[in-house]
Design a protein around this motif. Structure first.
Motif, PDB file in Angstrom:
ATOM      1  N   UNK A  78     -33.228 -49.296  -3.228  1.00  0.00           N
ATOM      2  CA  UNK A  78     -34.362 -50.021  -3.966  1.00  0.00           C
ATOM      3  C   UNK A  78     -34.781 -51.180  -3.172  1.00  0.00           C
ATOM      4  N   UNK A  79     -35.851 -51.282  -2.468  1.00  0.00           N
ATOM      5  CA  UNK A  79     -36.257 -52.494  -1.931  1.00  0.00           C
ATOM      6  C   UNK A  79     -36.217 -53.618  -2.650  1.00  0.00           C
ATOM      7  N   UNK A  80     -36.869 -53.499  -4.032  1.00  0.00           N
ATOM      8  CA  UNK A  80     -37.086 -54.618  -4.762  1.00  0.00           C
ATOM      9  C   UNK A  80     -35.638 -55.141  -5.576  1.00  0.00           C
ATOM     10  N   UNK A  81     -34.594 -54.174  -5.794  1.00  0.00           N
ATOM     11  CA  UNK A  81     -33.404 -54.653  -6.068  1.00  0.00           C
ATOM     12  C   UNK A  81     -32.728 -55.273  -4.894  1.00  0.00           C
ATOM     13  N   UNK A  85     -35.261 -54.740 -15.527  1.00  0.00           N
ATOM     14  CA  UNK A  85     -36.600 -54.256 -15.774  1.00  0.00           C
ATOM     15  C   UNK A  85     -36.815 -52.972 -14.502  1.00  0.00           C
ATOM     16  N   UNK A  86     -36.181 -53.470 -13.388  1.00  0.00           N
ATOM     17  CA  UNK A  86     -36.459 -52.497 -12.286  1.00  0.00           C
ATOM     18  C   UNK A  86     -35.673 -51.141 -12.169  1.00  0.00           C
ATOM     19  N   UNK A 118     -44.211 -59.500  -5.381  1.00  0.00           N
ATOM     20  CA  UNK A 118     -45.485 -58.493  -4.899  1.00  0.00           C
ATOM     21  C   UNK A 118     -45.216 -57.182  -4.924  1.00  0.00           C
ATOM     22  N   UNK A 119     -44.217 -56.451  -4.744  1.00  0.00           N
ATOM     23  CA  UNK A 119     -43.426 -55.386  -4.768  1.00  0.00           C
ATOM     24  C   UNK A 119     -43.527 -54.992  -6.322  1.00  0.00           C
ATOM     25  N   UNK A 120     -43.080 -55.778  -7.443  1.00  0.00           N
ATOM     26  CA  UNK A 120     -43.006 -55.448  -8.427  1.00  0.00           C
ATOM     27  C   UNK A 120     -44.511 -55.075  -9.000  1.00  0.00           C
TER      28      UNK A 120
END
Length: 398
Positions: free
Chosen positions: A216-219, A333-334, A394-396
């Motif tokens: 996961x990119x956000x992680x 939260x992700x 931004x990704x979130x």
């Protein structure tokens, strides 16, 4: 009447368990950091270069970090009480052996094992808290757990530095092991309810699910935020010891121990941001804290006044650990709810791996360049971290 008595009893048991958990986290997290203020004394004992003594902390911190990936998913399958006892007993044995060995290579191996065993206690307790706290109270709950970790770092470094000046670092390590033994005596009374997951999911599948989080990119971005943050924080903290023990300060280990107490501000930071995140945007708080970390590094690195340096240390701890509950909350939260234990452990792993790598790489910078160049590198990395955090946000939103 009977139900109210049972309710009061459960509340008292919960308070006892929380208090004991905090004490155990203080002592076990602290066992990884006890060498940081006594590098000079360790180098003299083993007749090695003082910069080589930093490997004691780098290796123990590295194995401590890596072990979180082992214990994090394992905490979904094994009793919390069992993991805590395993970690405590292993750490006690290693600290006892470290005080009597006369080979530096064996000493490095033993301290690496100390990091491995010590990690099981915070990994088990952090994961349990993350999985059993509602989203609204998660930042505050994690703030409390992080506060215990912070006190452990500060308490261990300070008390060991003072005992080293009074006796020796070997005696200080053995006395510290006795502190853990004393705390272990209360585990049967304070941790009656063991947490165990009866899920039919295999242990291999548990680890595979944890590894999939890294896709996961956000992680990845927020794990990198933690990595760079601790790369700077622990790397700078390690070489601040060398800087303050040399010209023009020539501080003793005892004075460094007292100065280290300025880091108690970290408890304030973790608590305040945990509460503020309920009323102010977590994203704004994260950016503000990262910018303040950069300013704190400047105050520490480019001031010749001891008061200004102490103020810089105070603010560095305040904002570095103020960031922790924010990032952990955002990561939780992700990911899905059943991955909260794994993601908390992965985040702690990334932070501590960053600290271990930072101590090694910044050691090269310090040895070949200068203290001021080391500080400049830390400021630049912190600003890079601001850009990473903004990208993650931004990704979130998307």
């Amino acid at each position: 009447m009977e139900s109210s008595i049972i309710s009061v009893t459960k509340q008292e048991q919960a308070k006892t368990a929380i208090f004991l958990s905090a004490v155990l986290i203080v002592l076990l997290v602290g066992s990884v950091y006890i060498s940081q203020l006594v590098f000079q004394e360790i180098s003299k004992s083993f007749n090695i270069d003082i910069l080589d003594a930093r490997f004691v902390f780098s290796l123990s911190c590295f194995f401590y970090a890596i072990s979180f990936f082992i214990y994090g998913p394992l905490s979904d399958r094994v009793s919390t009480k069992l993991l805590v006892l395993f970690g405590c007993i292993g750490t006690i044995i290693c600290l006892g052996i470290s005080g009597v060995v006369d080979s530096f290579k064996i000493y490095l191996f033993i301290m690496s094992l100390t990091g491995f065993f010590a990690a099981s206690v915070p990994a088990a307790l952090f994961a349990y808290t993350a999985k059993n706290t509602v989203r609204e109270k998660l930042p505050q709950a994690m703030g409390v757990m992080i506060s215990a970790s912070i006190i452990g770092i500060i308490f261990s470094r300070s008390i060991v530095a003072m005992m080293t000046d009074f006796w020796s670092w070997q005696v200080a390590f053995i006395i510290y092991a006795c502190f853990i033994i004393f705390a272990c005596l209360f585990i049967p009374f304070g941790m009656k309810q063991a947490t165990h997951n009866s899920s039919n999911v295999s242990i291999v599948r548990t680890y595979c699910d944890a590894a999939k989080l890294l896709l996961n990119k956000k992680v990845i971005i927020f794990l990198m935020v933690g990595f760079l943050l601790f790369f700077v924080y622990l790397g700078l903290s390690s070489f601040l010891t060398f800087y303050l023990k040399g010209a023009p300060f020539y501080l003793s280990s005892t004075v460094l121990g007292w100065l280290n107490f300025a880091g108690m501000s970290a408890v304030i930071g973790a608590t305040i941001t945990g509460k503020l995140s309920q009323s102010i945007s977590e994203k704004k708080l994260l950016i503000i804290c990262l910018l303040c970390v950069s300013a704190s590094i400047g105050a520490i690195g480019y001031s010749s006044n001891l008061f200004c340096i102490a103020l810089g240390i105070f603010s560095l701890f305040l904002f570095v650990f103020g960031i922790q509950p924010i990032v952990i909350s955002m990561l939780n939260q992700i990911v899905p709810h059943n991955s909260r234990g794994a993601i908390s452990s992965l985040y702690l792993l990334s932070c501590l791996a960053g600290g271990s790598v930072g101590t090694y790489i910044l050691g090269i910078v310090y040895e070949n360049l200068s203290w001021s160049r080391l500080n400049l590198a830390c400021i630049i990395l912190t600003l890079v971290n601001v850009a990473l955090a903004m990208l993650g946000m931004k990704l979130i939103k998307k």
